[in-house]
Design a protein around this motif. Sequence first.
Motif, PDB file in Angstrom:
ATOM      1  N   ARG A 130       0.895  -1.202   0.054  1.00  8.37           N
ATOM      2  CA  ARG A 130      -0.074  -0.095  -0.068  1.00  8.37           C
ATOM      3  C   ARG A 130       0.987   1.343   0.062  1.00  8.37           C
ATOM      4  O   ARG A 130       0.363   2.299  -0.477  1.00  8.37           O
ATOM      5  N   SER A 131       2.072   1.248   0.541  1.00  5.52           N
ATOM      6  CA  SER A 131       2.779   2.323   0.293  1.00  5.52           C
ATOM      7  C   SER A 131       3.610   2.248  -0.717  1.00  5.52           C
ATOM      8  O   SER A 131       3.735   3.540  -1.398  1.00  5.52           O
ATOM      9  N   ALA A 132       3.877   1.278  -1.601  1.00  3.49           N
ATOM     10  CA  ALA A 132       4.544   1.389  -2.839  1.00  3.49           C
ATOM     11  C   ALA A 132       3.581   1.735  -4.011  1.00  3.49           C
ATOM     12  O   ALA A 132       3.998   2.310  -5.069  1.00  3.49           O
ATOM     13  N   LEU A 133       2.331   1.176  -3.870  1.00  2.10           N
ATOM     14  CA  LEU A 133       1.276   1.498  -4.943  1.00  2.10           C
ATOM     15  C   LEU A 133       0.101   2.248  -4.380  1.00  2.10           C
ATOM     16  O   LEU A 133      -0.599   2.179  -3.341  1.00  2.10           O
ATOM     17  N   ARG A 134      -0.152   3.080  -5.345  1.00  2.88           N
ATOM     18  CA  ARG A 134      -1.215   4.328  -4.887  1.00  2.88           C
ATOM     19  C   ARG A 134      -2.608   4.013  -5.503  1.00  2.88           C
ATOM     20  O   ARG A 134      -3.668   4.493  -5.089  1.00  2.88           O
ATOM     21  N   ARG A 135      -2.580   3.720  -6.770  1.00  9.89           N
ATOM     22  CA  ARG A 135      -3.815   3.496  -7.461  1.00  9.89           C
ATOM     23  C   ARG A 135      -4.203   1.951  -7.853  1.00  9.89           C
ATOM     24  O   ARG A 135      -4.994   1.900  -8.554  1.00  9.89           O
ATOM     25  N   THR A 136      -3.605   1.061  -6.987  1.00 11.27           N
ATOM     26  CA  THR A 136      -3.826  -0.467  -7.248  1.00 11.27           C
ATOM     27  C   THR A 136      -4.725  -1.038  -6.315  1.00 11.27           C
ATOM     28  O   THR A 136      -4.532  -0.633  -4.952  1.00 11.27           O
ATOM     29  N   VAL A 137      -5.730  -1.565  -6.587  1.00  7.74           N
ATOM     30  CA  VAL A 137      -6.926  -2.127  -5.560  1.00  7.74           C
ATOM     31  C   VAL A 137      -6.036  -3.581  -5.253  1.00  7.74           C
ATOM     32  O   VAL A 137      -5.589  -4.546  -6.349  1.00  7.74           O
ATOM     33  N   LEU A 138      -5.796  -3.861  -4.086  1.00  6.30           N
ATOM     34  CA  LEU A 138      -5.308  -5.027  -3.545  1.00  6.30           C
ATOM     35  C   LEU A 138      -6.610  -5.985  -3.391  1.00  6.30           C
ATOM     36  O   LEU A 138      -7.307  -5.588  -2.490  1.00  6.30           O
ATOM     37  N   ARG A 139      -6.445  -7.191  -3.857  1.00  3.78           N
ATOM     38  CA  ARG A 139      -7.304  -8.388  -3.570  1.00  3.78           C
ATOM     39  C   ARG A 139      -6.668  -9.498  -2.697  1.00  3.78           C
ATOM     40  O   ARG A 139      -5.924 -10.176  -3.405  1.00  3.78           O
ATOM     41  N   PRO A 140      -6.821  -9.683  -1.623  1.00  5.75           N
ATOM     42  CA  PRO A 140      -6.017 -10.644  -0.703  1.00  5.75           C
ATOM     43  C   PRO A 140      -6.620 -11.885  -0.796  1.00  5.75           C
ATOM     44  O   PRO A 140      -8.017 -11.974  -1.048  1.00  5.75           O
ATOM     45  N   GLY A 141      -5.421 -12.964  -1.070  1.00  2.97           N
ATOM     46  CA  GLY A 141      -5.892 -14.195  -1.513  1.00  2.97           C
ATOM     47  C   GLY A 141      -5.096 -14.901  -2.234  1.00  2.97           C
ATOM     48  O   GLY A 141      -4.174 -14.198  -2.938  1.00  2.97           O
ATOM     49  N   HIS A 142      -5.301 -16.211  -2.561  1.00  2.00           N
ATOM     50  CA  HIS A 142      -4.486 -17.092  -3.551  1.00  2.00           C
ATOM     51  C   HIS A 142      -5.229 -17.026  -4.781  1.00  2.00           C
ATOM     52  O   HIS A 142      -6.421 -17.385  -5.049  1.00  2.00           O
ATOM     53  N   ALA A 143      -4.599 -16.864  -6.073  1.00  2.00           N
ATOM     54  CA  ALA A 143      -5.252 -17.114  -7.331  1.00  2.00           C
ATOM     55  C   ALA A 143      -4.952 -18.625  -7.604  1.00  2.00           C
ATOM     56  O   ALA A 143      -4.018 -19.092  -7.468  1.00  2.00           O
ATOM     57  N   VAL A 144      -6.272 -19.254  -7.471  1.00  2.00           N
ATOM     58  CA  VAL A 144      -6.202 -20.719  -7.817  1.00  2.00           C
ATOM     59  C   VAL A 144      -6.703 -21.336  -9.058  1.00  2.00           C
ATOM     60  O   VAL A 144      -6.275 -22.466  -9.177  1.00  2.00           O
TER      61      VAL A 144
END
Length: 481
Positions: free
Chosen positions: A111-125
């Motif tokens: 979140r400090s490194a990226l300002r415009r990116t939405v984080l989706r927590p989890g594993h892509a399976v």
Amino acid sequence: MKNSSAVARAARMAERVRGRVAARGEGAPTGSQRGEATAGDASTRGGSPRVVVVGGGFAGLGVLRHLEARLPAGAADLELVSPTDHLLYTSLLPQVCTGEVEPRHLAVSVRSALRRTVLRPGHAVDVDLAGRTVTVLGSDGSTHETGWDRLVLAPGSLTRTFDIPGLAEHGLGMKNLAEAIYLRDHVLRQLEYADMATDAAERRARCTFVVVGAGYTGTEIAAQMRRFTAGVLERFPRLAADELRWILLDLAPRVLPELDEALGAGAMKVLRDRGVEVRLETSVTRVAADSVTLSDGEVVPAHTLVWCAGITPNPLMEKVGTETVKGRLVVDEYFNVPGAAGVFGLGDAAAVPDVTRDGAPAGQTAQHAVRQGAAAGRNVAASIGYGKARPYRHRDLGFVVDLGGTDAVANPLGIHLSGVPAAAVTRAYHLLALGAGTNRAHVATDWLLATAVPEQVVQLGFRPPPKATITEIEDTHVYAG
């Protein structure tokens, strides 16, 4: 007439804008080498294309950093799928084991490194190419699908294991913070048990530690942990120095087989000077709670086996449905996945051809991942109309191996170093590679404190899952089925 003049001026202005864009090489992408647009793109439907990046390591975070810097606001919707909210600087994990670096100081905040990116927590399976969706498994067990117009697959790697009896139940890994912290606690716990043991054989077994794999991680773990345990032995008054035993095994004929012989020879000297027993062309055939059976038939009484025998690509790559080689997703020199428009692959989990090595797959190292992140970010931007795609070219800057204290081996720009000069170069490289000023300041402070303040020899008490197995701590079970 007035309206006609306005239309003409507008047309001329549009033409000048197109000319400036073309001069900058920012025209619409053409050809599959540039991630050719498809009819399903959000951009062709009038909206912003959605770029979904799977993996928040060096490669994935590098792509997003490049896109945030290169793309104008609103040019694309950026999303990151990652089980953690940080990039882990794994190269310094051995120093977490020794207590020289605080665990959180190796975690670079997403979140400090990226300002415009939405984080989706989890594993892509899972990945659905036809439906252009990726399935995400959350930490709470829930699943959901997210759509994409560009998909960047950089999920990294996991510890490679083999079907060795007892390894899954008793082997300890070294791939993430949980494993590093657990290993430190485990080693100190064994010394505590040994200190109170009345039986000499049990005391000796508790003080014996076996490390499998003489690559980067295994060599650094054996060297640094041998130094650490020898240094804290005075805290355990009933233990003798000759009872402490560290064994490093590898099937290869030399230490650090992936590097040039000079670095391997330098590391071998440090290991032997510290008292590490190096067994080459030797591996493990069985692991029990209190013993390790070697391939030469010897049974070593020990309660600790650290497994550092390589890595394997994330199992997600096999779910894509396109060609893989040894589990790595086949991509071209532009990071495009053949037969999957709009899909890119890079990092440890992709076989990225290195044009400087006649197209041989690039190495699975942090150095490659960092550079691929920037290069792939440029090509993803080009695929949606900003800039020009280029093939991946790697220039080897050399390697560094930190053996603890003032010992290291390195070959920056082909110059072979050892001892204090190598240690200085190694630490400077790590600070630079951390990529975040806050983390650099914390790690540098940790190093200064470690030289000036006595070590706190305590167990942190962090408890991983009921069984501290590689499968559980690295979440490899989520890809089953």
